[in-house]
Design a protein around this motif. Structure first.
Motif, PDB file in Angstrom:
ATOM      1  N   GLY A   1       0.820  -1.212   0.000  1.00 11.12           N
ATOM      2  CA  GLY A   1       0.000   0.000   0.000  1.00 11.12           C
ATOM      3  C   GLY A   1       0.850   1.257   0.000  1.00 11.12           C
ATOM      4  N   SER A   2       0.295   2.338  -0.535  1.00 11.52           N
ATOM      5  CA  SER A   2       1.065   3.565  -0.739  1.00 11.52           C
ATOM      6  C   SER A   2       1.050   4.512   0.449  1.00 11.52           C
ATOM      7  N   ARG A   3       0.113   4.349   1.374  1.00 12.84           N
ATOM      8  CA  ARG A   3       0.013   5.296   2.469  1.00 12.84           C
ATOM      9  C   ARG A   3       1.174   5.126   3.459  1.00 12.84           C
ATOM     10  N   PHE A   4       1.621   6.260   3.998  1.00 17.78           N
ATOM     11  CA  PHE A   4       2.729   6.310   4.954  1.00 17.78           C
ATOM     12  C   PHE A   4       4.061   5.899   4.312  1.00 17.78           C
ATOM     13  N   LEU A   5       4.158   6.075   3.000  1.00 18.59           N
ATOM     14  CA  LEU A   5       5.434   5.859   2.315  1.00 18.59           C
ATOM     15  C   LEU A   5       5.943   7.174   1.731  1.00 18.59           C
ATOM     16  N   MET A   6       5.727   8.263   2.448  1.00 19.19           N
ATOM     17  CA  MET A   6       6.211   9.581   2.014  1.00 19.19           C
ATOM     18  C   MET A   6       7.375   9.982   2.907  1.00 19.19           C
ATOM     19  N   PRO A   7       8.595  10.021   2.370  1.00 21.53           N
ATOM     20  CA  PRO A   7       9.757  10.342   3.197  1.00 21.53           C
ATOM     21  C   PRO A   7       9.697  11.772   3.707  1.00 21.53           C
ATOM     22  N   GLY A   8      10.346  12.007   4.816  1.00 24.64           N
ATOM     23  CA  GLY A   8      10.343  13.337   5.399  1.00 24.64           C
ATOM     24  C   GLY A   8      11.259  13.401   6.596  1.00 24.64           C
ATOM     25  N   PRO A   9      10.987  14.363   7.498  1.00 24.19           N
ATOM     26  CA  PRO A   9      11.886  14.580   8.641  1.00 24.19           C
ATOM     27  C   PRO A   9      11.578  13.713   9.855  1.00 24.19           C
ATOM     28  N   GLY A  10      10.742  12.703   9.701  1.00 30.42           N
ATOM     29  CA  GLY A  10      10.423  11.827  10.820  1.00 30.42           C
ATOM     30  C   GLY A  10       9.023  12.072  11.349  1.00 30.42           C
ATOM     31  N   TYR A  11       8.499  11.117  12.096  1.00 34.95           N
ATOM     32  CA  TYR A  11       7.148  11.267  12.631  1.00 34.95           C
ATOM     33  C   TYR A  11       7.177  11.976  13.981  1.00 34.95           C
ATOM     34  N   GLY A  12       6.068  12.632  14.293  1.00 32.96           N
ATOM     35  CA  GLY A  12       5.895  13.293  15.579  1.00 32.96           C
ATOM     36  C   GLY A  12       4.436  13.214  15.972  1.00 32.96           C
ATOM     37  N   GLY A  13       3.975  14.180  16.751  1.00 32.20           N
ATOM     38  CA  GLY A  13       2.573  14.228  17.128  1.00 32.20           C
ATOM     39  C   GLY A  13       2.275  13.567  18.449  1.00 32.20           C
ATOM     40  N   SER A  14       0.980  13.401  18.704  1.00 30.97           N
ATOM     41  CA  SER A  14       0.521  12.922  20.004  1.00 30.97           C
ATOM     42  C   SER A  14       0.458  11.407  20.099  1.00 30.97           C
ATOM     43  N   CYS A  15       0.586  10.703  18.977  1.00 27.78           N
ATOM     44  CA  CYS A  15       0.355   9.252  18.999  1.00 27.78           C
ATOM     45  C   CYS A  15       1.617   8.419  18.803  1.00 27.78           C
ATOM     46  N   PHE A  16       2.226   8.509  17.637  1.00 29.84           N
ATOM     47  CA  PHE A  16       3.309   7.594  17.298  1.00 29.84           C
ATOM     48  C   PHE A  16       4.461   7.607  18.299  1.00 29.84           C
ATOM     49  N   PRO A  17       4.970   8.778  18.705  1.00 27.65           N
ATOM     50  CA  PRO A  17       6.112   8.744  19.631  1.00 27.65           C
ATOM     51  C   PRO A  17       5.778   8.064  20.962  1.00 27.65           C
ATOM     52  N   LYS A  18       4.680   8.453  21.585  1.00 32.69           N
ATOM     53  CA  LYS A  18       4.377   7.869  22.902  1.00 32.69           C
ATOM     54  C   LYS A  18       3.856   6.437  22.784  1.00 32.69           C
TER      55      LYS A  18
END
Length: 433
Positions: free
Chosen positions: A249-266
């Motif tokens: 699947g194509s979703r979440f295959l966009m390169p960038g500066p890394g994930y953040g936010g309220s969900c993934f890190p914690k």
């Protein structure tokens, strides 16, 4: 049905408002006087597209209200949702369940027989057992149920996600809880949204597993992007080539500066701690967390390298501060690490974000905050796109070139084509291309 939503943060307010829009009567409860006062005054404490209009419509209809007094609304509630914060606990990375336990203790004396208590917050496996035990200790003769109903909302698209979900996960240990939750979500049957009923512990784990897998996809494509730069390939071609495989699947295959936010890190950290507690180490997730942490700082170094390897005395325009577009959420935003890396290299930072400026000021110091992207670029040695806001997708490149000391654009979200930018006389630095 009559629903009480404990917590008016991102999950609680969006979920409560959407439940009201389904036709249920919802009372959102919070201990923060300023939040409740703002909501009663028609002001929304978070930025989420379309939420202000939806709140106003349901308040006007009489289906949605707000209060500080939890005890007064519990005796008539069919379902009580716990939607309080579960941040990473300082020092060890475990989910901090302080607010969940506090809500459980406070509600216990006021629940009616037949009430269903539902954990909407993201909580570790076994939290439902603890909630049930807490209530049972206070009210041993009460007939009640505890269920898990994790949220899968994307900030910036939360209302659509709630009303047209990929799936609704319900974790129950008895038929009454299942019946009540099926009734609450009945309006979604028109959309043929899959409703998955499983054990309470299964539902709790499903949320963490989903977020960890999505984080893994982000970490994977970011590392492939680094390899693409080394071998002379374009990561966007590679991402498309693998994303068309239906198994990937194509979703979440966009390169960038890394994930953040309220969900993934914690959530990835909490899942790691759960694995440790149960002696089932999660080495893949462990690598993803480490990779993402280093990724954010490396993007700052990438900008310094584009400046010739020396940031001292340079000025950099940082475009975008929130962890993603269409939110004002600064939690674990890659921009924090990027700005810090630039400052460590001796650079001055001017910044602009359409919605996150006030939140950014609380976590990023010694930055000149600007009114728009062009003010940020005025006199800067480089412009860096950190967040993929639409307003940055169609910059006036001629105007930008005139404002910048040198025409250097570092695009950490790959919003532009190299041909387009270089045609305007820019040096263009992207990710994995």
């Amino acid at each position: 049905m009559r629903i009480v939503m404990i917590g008016t943060g991102y999950v609680g307010l969006v979920s409560g408002t959407c439940f009201a829009d389904f036709g249920h009567h919802v009372t959102c409860v919070d201990k923060d006087q300023s939040k409740i006062d703002a909501l009663l005054d028609g002001r929304i404490p978070i930025f989420e597209p379309g939420l202000d209009e939806l709140v106003a419509a349901n308040v006007a209809s009489g289906r949605l209200d707000f209060t500080l007094d939890l005890a007064s609304v519990l005796p008539e509630a069919d379902a009580v949702f716990i939607a309080v914060g579960t941040p990473s606990r300082r020092g060890d990375g475990h989910a901090d369940l302080t607010y969940v336990h506090a809500a459980s203790r406070e509600m216990a004396p006021h629940l009616r027989d037949g009430a269903v208590v539902v954990t909407k917050s993201t909580v570790p496996v076994g939290t439902g057992d603890e909630v049930e035990r807490t209530i049972r200790e206070t009210c041993p003769d009460l007939e009640f149920s505890v269920a898990s109903n994790p949220e899968f909302l994307r900030e910036g698209a939360a209302i659509d996600d709630f009303k047209r979900p990929d799936r609704v996960v319900i974790g129950v240990n008895d038929e009454h809880a299942e019946e009540v939750l099926q009734g609450i979500y009945r309006p979604l049957t028109r959309n043929e949204s899959p409703m998955l009923v499983m054990s309470r512990r299964g539902a709790e784990l499903t949320k963490y597993a989903a977020n960890a897998f999505l984080a893994t996809k982000i970490g994977f494509i970011n590392e492939i992007a680094d390899l693409c730069e080394k071998v002379g390939a374009d990561v966007q071609d590679v991402a498309k080539g693998i994303g068309l495989d239906t198994r990937i699947g194509s979703r979440f295959l966009m390169p960038g500066p890394g994930y953040g936010g309220s969900c993934f890190p914690k959530d990835t950290l909490a899942l790691l701690k759960t694995g440790e507690d149960f002696e089932a180490p999660l080495r893949i997730v462990e690598s993803v967390v480490a990779s993402n942490d280093s990724r954010k700082r490396s993007m700052g170094r990438k900008v310094v390298q584009a400046l010739g390897g020396d940031g001292y005395g340079k000025t950099v325009a940082v475009l975008g501060l929130t962890f993603k577009a269409n939110t004002d959420d600064m939690r674990d935003s890659p921009a924090i690490a990027v700005v810090q890396a630039l400052q460590d290299a001796g650079a001055k930072v001017k910044a602009y974000d359409p919605e996150g400026m006030e939140q950014a000021k609380a976590v990023i110091n010694d930055v000149t905050y600007c009114e728009n992207a062009y003010e940020a670029m005025d006199g800067a040695d480089a412009a860096v796109i950190v967040t993929e806001w639409d307003v940055f997708r169609a910059l006036d490149l001629k105007r930008a070139k005139d404002l910048l000391k040198q025409p250097l654009l570092v695009d950490l979200r790959n919003l532009y084509s190299r041909t387009e930018v270089e045609r305007e006389g820019f040096t263009y630095v992207a990710v994995g291309r």
